[in-house]
Design a protein around this motif. Structure first.
Motif, PDB file in Angstrom:
ATOM      1  N   PRO A 109     -78.119  33.832 -22.011  1.00 26.88           N
ATOM      2  CA  PRO A 109     -77.322  34.683 -22.327  1.00 26.88           C
ATOM      3  C   PRO A 109     -76.266  34.296 -23.352  1.00 26.88           C
ATOM      4  O   PRO A 109     -75.797  34.975 -24.373  1.00 26.88           O
ATOM      5  N   ARG A 110     -75.907  32.990 -23.251  1.00 28.15           N
ATOM      6  CA  ARG A 110     -74.844  32.460 -24.028  1.00 28.15           C
ATOM      7  C   ARG A 110     -75.476  32.670 -25.612  1.00 28.15           C
ATOM      8  O   ARG A 110     -74.476  32.339 -26.508  1.00 28.15           O
ATOM      9  N   MET A 111     -76.810  32.484 -25.898  1.00 30.57           N
ATOM     10  CA  MET A 111     -77.145  32.398 -27.223  1.00 30.57           C
ATOM     11  C   MET A 111     -76.687  34.055 -27.777  1.00 30.57           C
ATOM     12  O   MET A 111     -76.761  34.002 -29.164  1.00 30.57           O
ATOM     13  N   ILE A 112     -76.970  35.021 -27.193  1.00 29.90           N
ATOM     14  CA  ILE A 112     -76.550  36.258 -27.568  1.00 29.90           C
ATOM     15  C   ILE A 112     -75.355  36.366 -28.467  1.00 29.90           C
ATOM     16  O   ILE A 112     -75.161  36.873 -29.306  1.00 29.90           O
ATOM     17  N   ALA A 113     -74.115  35.793 -27.672  1.00 28.62           N
ATOM     18  CA  ALA A 113     -72.989  35.646 -28.254  1.00 28.62           C
ATOM     19  C   ALA A 113     -72.919  35.082 -29.918  1.00 28.62           C
ATOM     20  O   ALA A 113     -71.860  35.337 -30.481  1.00 28.62           O
ATOM     21  N   SER A 114     -73.948  34.014 -29.992  1.00 32.56           N
ATOM     22  CA  SER A 114     -73.929  33.296 -31.198  1.00 32.56           C
ATOM     23  C   SER A 114     -74.524  33.971 -32.372  1.00 32.56           C
ATOM     24  O   SER A 114     -74.551  33.705 -33.641  1.00 32.56           O
ATOM     25  N   LEU A 115     -75.056  35.118 -32.305  1.00 33.84           N
ATOM     26  CA  LEU A 115     -75.881  35.973 -33.297  1.00 33.84           C
ATOM     27  C   LEU A 115     -75.011  36.646 -34.043  1.00 33.84           C
ATOM     28  O   LEU A 115     -73.853  37.184 -33.477  1.00 33.84           O
ATOM     29  N   GLN A 149     -77.149  32.816 -37.334  1.00 37.57           N
ATOM     30  CA  GLN A 149     -76.427  32.377 -35.876  1.00 37.57           C
ATOM     31  C   GLN A 149     -75.264  31.692 -36.142  1.00 37.57           C
ATOM     32  O   GLN A 149     -75.209  31.089 -37.452  1.00 37.57           O
ATOM     33  N   LYS A 150     -74.083  31.617 -35.333  1.00 31.07           N
ATOM     34  CA  LYS A 150     -73.040  30.850 -35.577  1.00 31.07           C
ATOM     35  C   LYS A 150     -73.429  29.402 -35.620  1.00 31.07           C
ATOM     36  O   LYS A 150     -74.183  29.257 -34.788  1.00 31.07           O
ATOM     37  N   LEU A 151     -72.565  28.479 -36.076  1.00 25.79           N
ATOM     38  CA  LEU A 151     -72.898  27.116 -35.938  1.00 25.79           C
ATOM     39  C   LEU A 151     -72.461  26.564 -34.378  1.00 25.79           C
ATOM     40  O   LEU A 151     -71.732  25.982 -34.501  1.00 25.79           O
ATOM     41  N   VAL A 152     -73.353  26.825 -33.724  1.00 27.13           N
ATOM     42  CA  VAL A 152     -73.077  26.425 -32.353  1.00 27.13           C
ATOM     43  C   VAL A 152     -74.422  25.603 -31.565  1.00 27.13           C
ATOM     44  O   VAL A 152     -75.506  25.833 -32.173  1.00 27.13           O
ATOM     45  N   VAL A 170     -80.298  25.410 -35.329  1.00 25.12           N
ATOM     46  CA  VAL A 170     -79.525  26.771 -35.522  1.00 25.12           C
ATOM     47  C   VAL A 170     -80.115  27.372 -36.740  1.00 25.12           C
ATOM     48  O   VAL A 170     -80.473  26.660 -37.645  1.00 25.12           O
ATOM     49  N   LEU A 171     -80.158  28.880 -36.568  1.00 26.48           N
ATOM     50  CA  LEU A 171     -80.646  29.652 -37.658  1.00 26.48           C
ATOM     51  C   LEU A 171     -79.542  29.928 -38.631  1.00 26.48           C
ATOM     52  O   LEU A 171     -78.527  30.508 -38.097  1.00 26.48           O
ATOM     53  N   LEU A 172     -79.650  29.237 -39.685  1.00 30.32           N
ATOM     54  CA  LEU A 172     -78.390  29.214 -40.541  1.00 30.32           C
ATOM     55  C   LEU A 172     -78.150  30.909 -40.831  1.00 30.32           C
ATOM     56  O   LEU A 172     -78.917  31.653 -41.234  1.00 30.32           O
ATOM     57  N   ASP A 173     -76.814  31.232 -40.978  1.00 32.07           N
ATOM     58  CA  ASP A 173     -76.457  32.355 -41.857  1.00 32.07           C
ATOM     59  C   ASP A 173     -76.598  32.197 -43.186  1.00 32.07           C
ATOM     60  O   ASP A 173     -76.762  31.044 -43.677  1.00 32.07           O
ATOM     61  N   LEU A 191     -84.522  26.776 -49.915  1.00 40.71           N
ATOM     62  CA  LEU A 191     -83.376  27.258 -49.203  1.00 40.71           C
ATOM     63  C   LEU A 191     -83.499  26.703 -47.826  1.00 40.71           C
ATOM     64  O   LEU A 191     -84.612  27.124 -46.977  1.00 40.71           O
ATOM     65  N   PRO A 192     -82.512  26.264 -47.043  1.00 39.17           N
ATOM     66  CA  PRO A 192     -82.585  25.624 -45.653  1.00 39.17           C
ATOM     67  C   PRO A 192     -82.418  26.879 -44.756  1.00 39.17           C
ATOM     68  O   PRO A 192     -81.770  27.913 -45.066  1.00 39.17           O
ATOM     69  N   LEU A 193     -83.444  26.916 -43.846  1.00 37.61           N
ATOM     70  CA  LEU A 193     -83.396  27.873 -42.782  1.00 37.61           C
ATOM     71  C   LEU A 193     -82.904  27.705 -41.665  1.00 37.61           C
ATOM     72  O   LEU A 193     -82.252  28.544 -40.729  1.00 37.61           O
ATOM     73  N   THR A 194     -82.902  26.427 -41.244  1.00 39.67           N
ATOM     74  CA  THR A 194     -82.204  26.001 -40.043  1.00 39.67           C
ATOM     75  C   THR A 194     -81.539  24.512 -39.980  1.00 39.67           C
ATOM     76  O   THR A 194     -81.656  23.999 -41.030  1.00 39.67           O
ATOM     77  N   PHE A 195     -80.763  24.114 -38.970  1.00 44.42           N
ATOM     78  CA  PHE A 195     -80.251  22.833 -39.142  1.00 44.42           C
ATOM     79  C   PHE A 195     -79.872  22.409 -37.939  1.00 44.42           C
ATOM     80  O   PHE A 195     -79.479  23.420 -36.786  1.00 44.42           O
TER      81      PHE A 195
END
Length: 439
Positions: A109-115, A149-152, A170-173, A191-195
């Motif tokens: 559930p904590r991942m939902i808040a990072s979207l 996603q937020k950088l968390v 992380v899925l980068l914005d 272009l980077p997709l993840t980090f």
């Protein structure tokens, strides 16, 4: 005169069969029909026709229409004005996002808040102007739904933990991704997709077919450690386009292919056939390839595997036992065979009782891109230490993703084969951080 006669014949037909025929048409053909005659114009705006199309292309529901306060036809038209360029990709990506969020709500559930909320067309257009490159429509479509996603931590795109090594992507914005857009030699137009904060690892998407890459494919870059030229970057390919890359990952998550461990998605892949039962004990294996600890040149492929040992809950209490040792037979794709045996598993000697589950992770490295392992554990009964028996470990395969060499390397090899100098080739020690090989 013929056209007028045709219109008359259509006008004489009853509504029900006409609506049935119209229900088979695409939204574009339905719009075209509305220009044929007044009668077809009226019928082509029949609400149930557009309700079906709204559901098919935009995944809209009765609640969405009630909230909009307009007819299904108007709702379709409004949505098309906003998202029409993505009609080919939207239902697939929207469904994937909804499935992923439903799964995360239950398991992580904590991942939902990072979207992040979706980006606008104007924001995506500004990013294209900033990097001077076109973003593919499937990528844009996904980012209209959620802007990464937020950088968390943990990252949405999977984690891996082994000994002193940890990775979480992380899925980068799109704004952060644009800041990491590559123009350096060897990574131009990527272009980077993840980090991952811990390893610095990113997956990239090629926005142009340059330096040996194919347009829009995703990959992990892997510097050639045997070349002096820093632009010699090999690639572990992870997808042919954004749609395949993202929906494939989501499918593995929501179907349980990837295990959830400590509220994180771990990218272990389990072969459904990789299960063996000996008596009351079942052993199953899942594996993962770690690109950040691997290299194509020199050949060094790093894998981790997770083993689950379970004793049946209906086993007799007298069946309780303890693991003493392990035996491995390891076969590489070039035919070499190695046998390894040793006490316990990763320093542990688990006791198995009815219903007990013991899981552990280990790792291994190979100089070939594929190999398989199999073997057995030796146990003794707690009630009678003299009763010793073997438990089969099923054969499991470890295969690295497809990889491709950069143009700069293939050109150099061609020149060397033809007798040209083409530059000096030096052997460089493999300098990536390595974990000890273990079985």
């Amino acid at each position: 005169m013929a056209a007028a006669t045709s219109d008359l014949r259509v006008d004489l037909l009853p509504s029900d069969p006409l609506l049935h025929v119209l229900s088979f048409l695409s939204f574009r053909d339905l719009v075209h029909c509305s220009y044929v005659s007044r009668r077809l114009n009226e019928l082509s705006k029949h609400n149930p026709l557009w309700k079906s199309l709204c559901s098919k292309h935009w995944l809209l529901t009765d609640a969405d229409r009630l909230q909009s306060g307009v007819s299904w036809f108007c709702l379709f038209t409004q949505t098309y004005r906003d998202l029409g360029r993505y009609v080919q990709f939207y239902p697939t990506l929207k469904r994937s996002w909804e499935q992923l969020k439903s799964f995360l709500q239950l398991r992580c559930p904590r991942m939902i808040a990072s979207l992040k909320e979706g980006a606008t067309e104007v924001e995506l257009n500004d990013i294209e102007a900033q990097i001077g490159c076109r973003l593919p429509d499937d990528y844009r479509c996904s980012y209209r739904i959620h802007n990464g996603q937020k950088l968390v931590i943990p990252g949405l795109m999977g984690s891996m933990s082994l000994s002193n090594h940890y990775r979480s992507e992380v899925l980068l914005d799109v704004e952060t991704a644009a800041g990491g857009f590559q123009q350096r030699k060897g990574m131009r137009r990527c272009l980077p997709l993840t980090f991952c904060f811990h390893t610095g690892l990113s997956q990239y998407m090629a926005l142009e077919p340059a330096e040996g890459r194919r347009m829009f494919e995703s990959f992990y870059p892997c510097p050639d450690q045997t070349a002096q030229d820093p632009s010699a970057i090999d690639m572990f390919i992870t997808g042919s386009c954004f749609l395949e890359w993202f929906t494939g990952y989501v499918h593995n998550v929501v179907t349980g292919e990837y295990p959830i461990i400590r509220d994180q998605i771990f990218r272990y892949v389990h072969d459904k056939g990789c299960v063996a039962t000996t008596g009351d004990i079942t052993v199953s294996v899942s594996t993962s390839f770690l690109p950040e600890l691997s290299s194509v040149h020199p050949p060094h492929f790093f894998f981790t595997y997770r083993i689950r040992i379970e004793m049946s809950s209906v086993a007799s209490p007298e069946a309780a036992c303890q693991l003493d040792s392990r035996y491995w037979k390891i076969t590489t794709s070039d035919g070499n065979v190695e046998e390894v045996q040793g006490p316990g598993v990763v320093g542990e000697f688990p006791v198995m009782t009815p219903g007990k589950v013991h899981e552990y992770a280990s790792c291994t490295t190979f100089s070939t891109p594929s190999e398989y392992m199999e073997g057995h554990y030796t146990f003794h009964r707690l009630a009678n230490k003299e009763e010793v028996f073997h438990v089969t470990i099923p054969r499991f395969h470890m295969v690295c993703p497809p990889f491709r060499e950069p143009v700069v390397r293939t050109k150099l090899m061609d020149e060397l084969r033809q007798g040209g100098r083409g530059g000096d080739v030096a052997t460089v020690t493999f300098a990536r951080r390595k974990l000890p090989t273990s079985y």
